[in-house]
Scaffold this active site. Structure first.
Site, PDB file in Angstrom:
ATOM      1  N   ALA A 254       3.730  65.396  37.842  1.00 35.29           N
ATOM      2  CA  ALA A 254       2.984  64.212  38.311  1.00 35.29           C
ATOM      3  C   ALA A 254       3.370  62.976  37.506  1.00 35.29           C
ATOM      4  O   ALA A 254       2.618  62.008  37.423  1.00 35.29           O
ATOM      5  CB  ALA A 254       1.473  64.470  38.202  1.00 35.29           C
TER       6      ALA A 254
ATOM      7  N   VAL B 167       8.201  59.917  38.866  1.00 34.52           N
ATOM      8  CA  VAL B 167       8.946  60.288  40.082  1.00 34.52           C
ATOM      9  C   VAL B 167       8.065  61.121  41.021  1.00 34.52           C
ATOM     10  O   VAL B 167       7.999  60.861  42.229  1.00 34.52           O
ATOM     11  CB  VAL B 167      10.237  61.067  39.728  1.00 34.52           C
ATOM     12  CG1 VAL B 167      10.928  61.569  40.983  1.00 34.52           C
ATOM     13  CG2 VAL B 167      11.178  60.184  38.929  1.00 34.52           C
TER      14      VAL B 167
ATOM     15  N   ASP C  11       0.763  69.482  37.659  1.00 32.74           N
ATOM     16  CA  ASP C  11       1.362  69.116  36.375  1.00 32.74           C
ATOM     17  C   ASP C  11       0.798  70.036  35.298  1.00 32.74           C
ATOM     18  O   ASP C  11      -0.282  70.610  35.466  1.00 32.74           O
ATOM     19  CB  ASP C  11       1.039  67.647  36.035  1.00 32.74           C
ATOM     20  CG  ASP C  11       2.042  67.060  35.050  1.00 32.74           C
ATOM     21  OD1 ASP C  11       2.990  66.381  35.496  1.00 32.74           O
ATOM     22  OD2 ASP C  11       1.881  67.297  33.830  1.00 32.74           O
TER      23      ASP C  11
ATOM     24  N   ARG D 158      22.743  62.665  32.188  1.00 37.50           N
ATOM     25  CA  ARG D 158      21.816  63.636  32.799  1.00 37.50           C
ATOM     26  C   ARG D 158      22.113  65.049  32.286  1.00 37.50           C
ATOM     27  O   ARG D 158      21.212  65.857  32.123  1.00 37.50           O
ATOM     28  CB  ARG D 158      21.950  63.609  34.318  1.00 37.50           C
ATOM     29  CG  ARG D 158      21.548  62.274  34.958  1.00 37.50           C
ATOM     30  CD  ARG D 158      21.757  62.340  36.459  1.00 37.50           C
ATOM     31  NE  ARG D 158      21.410  61.107  37.148  1.00 37.50           N
ATOM     32  CZ  ARG D 158      22.266  60.101  37.360  1.00 37.50           C
ATOM     33  NH1 ARG D 158      23.510  60.167  36.918  1.00 37.50           N
ATOM     34  NH2 ARG D 158      21.872  59.022  38.016  1.00 37.50           N
TER      35      ARG D 158
ATOM     36  N   SER E  87      14.925  67.508  39.425  1.00 38.91           N
ATOM     37  CA  SER E  87      15.125  67.535  37.975  1.00 38.91           C
ATOM     38  C   SER E  87      16.617  67.529  37.630  1.00 38.91           C
ATOM     39  O   SER E  87      17.424  68.139  38.331  1.00 38.91           O
ATOM     40  CB  SER E  87      14.488  68.801  37.391  1.00 38.91           C
ATOM     41  OG  SER E  87      13.179  68.967  37.877  1.00 38.91           O
ATOM     42  N   ASN E  88      16.943  66.867  36.542  1.00 39.69           N
ATOM     43  CA  ASN E  88      18.346  66.747  36.127  1.00 39.69           C
ATOM     44  C   ASN E  88      18.731  67.742  35.038  1.00 39.69           C
ATOM     45  O   ASN E  88      17.866  68.184  34.292  1.00 39.69           O
ATOM     46  CB  ASN E  88      18.588  65.314  35.619  1.00 39.69           C
ATOM     47  CG  ASN E  88      18.883  64.369  36.770  1.00 39.69           C
ATOM     48  OD1 ASN E  88      19.657  64.699  37.653  1.00 39.69           O
ATOM     49  ND2 ASN E  88      18.246  63.210  36.751  1.00 39.69           N
TER      50      ASN E  88
ATOM     51  N   ASP F 251      21.647  58.070  45.639  1.00 42.20           N
ATOM     52  CA  ASP F 251      22.894  57.376  45.295  1.00 42.20           C
ATOM     53  C   ASP F 251      23.387  56.536  46.479  1.00 42.20           C
ATOM     54  O   ASP F 251      23.918  55.437  46.292  1.00 42.20           O
ATOM     55  CB  ASP F 251      23.970  58.400  44.878  1.00 42.20           C
ATOM     56  CG  ASP F 251      23.506  59.253  43.702  1.00 42.20           C
ATOM     57  OD1 ASP F 251      22.687  58.752  42.906  1.00 42.20           O
ATOM     58  OD2 ASP F 251      23.933  60.419  43.589  1.00 42.20           O
TER      59      ASP F 251
ATOM     60  N   ARG G 200      21.430  53.377  46.638  1.00 41.01           N
ATOM     61  CA  ARG G 200      21.923  52.426  45.617  1.00 41.01           C
ATOM     62  C   ARG G 200      23.266  51.828  46.047  1.00 41.01           C
ATOM     63  O   ARG G 200      23.549  50.658  45.788  1.00 41.01           O
ATOM     64  CB  ARG G 200      22.052  53.150  44.270  1.00 41.01           C
ATOM     65  CG  ARG G 200      20.677  53.463  43.689  1.00 41.01           C
ATOM     66  CD  ARG G 200      20.774  54.160  42.351  1.00 41.01           C
ATOM     67  NE  ARG G 200      19.448  54.335  41.770  1.00 41.01           N
ATOM     68  CZ  ARG G 200      19.104  55.346  40.983  1.00 41.01           C
ATOM     69  NH1 ARG G 200      19.978  56.284  40.680  1.00 41.01           N
ATOM     70  NH2 ARG G 200      17.889  55.410  40.490  1.00 41.01           N
TER      71      ARG G 200
ATOM     72  N   HIS H 169      25.757  64.416  41.212  1.00 43.82           N
ATOM     73  CA  HIS H 169      24.812  63.336  40.870  1.00 43.82           C
ATOM     74  C   HIS H 169      24.927  63.069  39.364  1.00 43.82           C
ATOM     75  O   HIS H 169      24.075  63.459  38.576  1.00 43.82           O
ATOM     76  CB  HIS H 169      23.392  63.778  41.259  1.00 43.82           C
ATOM     77  CG  HIS H 169      22.337  62.760  40.964  1.00 43.82           C
ATOM     78  ND1 HIS H 169      22.362  61.486  41.475  1.00 43.82           N
ATOM     79  CD2 HIS H 169      21.213  62.832  40.197  1.00 43.82           C
ATOM     80  CE1 HIS H 169      21.293  60.818  41.045  1.00 43.82           C
ATOM     81  NE2 HIS H 169      20.596  61.610  40.265  1.00 43.82           N
TER      82      HIS H 169
HETATM   83  O1  LIG Z   1      19.185  58.442  36.164  1.00 46.45           O
HETATM   84  C1  LIG Z   1      18.443  59.382  35.916  1.00 46.45           C
HETATM   85  O2  LIG Z   1      18.512  60.008  34.845  1.00 46.45           O
HETATM   86  C2  LIG Z   1      17.362  59.801  36.889  1.00 46.45           C
HETATM   87  C3  LIG Z   1      17.821  59.993  38.292  1.00 46.45           C
HETATM   88  O3  LIG Z   1      18.805  60.972  38.378  1.00 46.45           O
HETATM   89  C4  LIG Z   1      18.295  58.702  38.905  1.00 46.45           C
HETATM   90  O4  LIG Z   1      19.437  58.645  39.363  1.00 46.45           O
HETATM   91  O5  LIG Z   1      17.507  57.752  38.956  1.00 46.45           O
END
Ligand SMILES: O=C(O)C[C@H](O)C(=O)O
Length: 308
Positions: free
Chosen positions: A8, A11, A32, A88, A119-120, A148, A151, A175
């Site tokens: 929680a 993100v 959580d 990451r 989760s990374n 991505d 963005r 990623h």
């Molecule tokens: O950048 C990060 O560590 C978090 C996430 O994977 C992101 O791309 O925003």
């Protein structure tokens, strides 16, 4: 349609908020480990319901997976975010154990669930879930490419001085700061290739800015981003919940597609009620193929750190 969001933090809460605002799920359970935290976030979000006009019921629970039982979709955002200057991949030591426990608990209470891993390091966490749960591959989805790509579109619109709604583009690959493969040759402005408007140098800059999108925000915010990740997850959840058959780049187990095997990495997929309904093999240029192989080598290196 019952959706669980584990974690929680920023993100997870943002993801729950976008799901609720889009008003397609009857129930969202926010879970959580921090006592009372998810309950508080859920109550705060529920107090926006009359203001934002949604009927989704959001409940919060402290580490009680019985309350997640029979979830159709569950999102895993648990673990720690990176700090400025980190990659990451450096999160693997802590996050692998957390993701393994969380996914096992979710599947125990919802054996038919579709899992979305946030989760990374996300591609490696998605692979870990494949290796450690009994879920079929179409029900294990890594969220990275949708974010991505959002963005990428932001950076393209900036370079083109065009509205984002005019722009289309996709990022495949891992990623990670170095592993993303923004498909600049496929990107369009209202069906016209962006290369008609932008020089090669400007396009390279767009791709470079896209790849460090998460790192740029982490530096500005002191922790990683949440609005765009939350919105991206909610898009995947909606595509599955509403059987939209939309194409998103997602991390999925490849068995020969894109000349890759035994790896989870971002490629375009069709999302519908069965989770990943199809992996879409798109033609890549030789340069894009080489970048994809390089990206996969990076993901495999991180996968090698898993204790399976
Ligand atoms: O950048 C990060 O560590 C978090 C996430 O994977 C992101 O791309 O925003």
């Amino acid at each position: 349609m019952k959706v669980t969001v584990v974690g929680a933090g920023a993100v997870g809460a943002s993801c729950a908020e976008y799901i609720a605002i889009k008003n397609f799920a009857s129930e969202v359970v926010l879970l959580d480990i921090k006592e009372g935290y998810a309950e508080g976030k859920a109550m705060d979000l529920m107090q926006t319901a009359s203001l934002n006009g949604f009927d989704t019921k959001i409940t919060g629970v402290t580490n009680d997976y019985s309350k997640t039982a029979n979830s159709d979709i569950a999102v895993i955002t648990s673990g720690i975010p990176r700090k400025p200057g980190m990659t990451r991949e450096e999160l693997i030591g802590i996050n692998a154990g957390i993701v393994k426990t969380v996914s096992a608990n979710l599947v125990e209470h919802s054996p038919n669930v579709t899992l979305i891993i946030v989760s990374n390091p996300m591609d490696t966490m998605t692979y870990l879930v494949h290796k450690t749960t009994s879920l079929p591959k179409h029900k294990i989805i890594g969220m990275g490419g949708a974010l991505d790509s959002a963005r990428f579109k932001y950076r393209l619109a900036e370079a083109l001085e065009a509205p984002i709604s005019d722009v289309d583009g996709m990022v495949i690959g891992g990623h990670s700061d170095t592993g993303m493969v923004p498909l600049t040759s496929h990107a369009t402005r209202n069906s016209i290739r962006v290369s008609e408007f932008l020089s090669d140098d400007r396009l390279e800059q767009v791709a470079a800015d896209t790849k460090v999108g998460g790192a740029t925000l982490t530096k500005l915010l002191g922790t990683s981003a949440w609005y765009a990740p939350g919105a991206a997850v909610s898009g995947l959840v909606q595509a599955i919940a509403c059987d939209q058959k939309k194409i998103f780049p997602c991390s999925t187990l490849l068995e020969g597609e894109y000349d890759l095997n035994d790896i989870c990495i971002g490629v375009p997929v069709v999302l519908g009620k069965n989770g990943i309904e199809k992996i879409v093999d798109i033609p890549l240029s030789d340069a894009e193929k080489a970048k994809m192989q390089e990206s996969a080598a990076g993901v495999k290196k991180t996968n090698g750190l898993l204790e399976l």
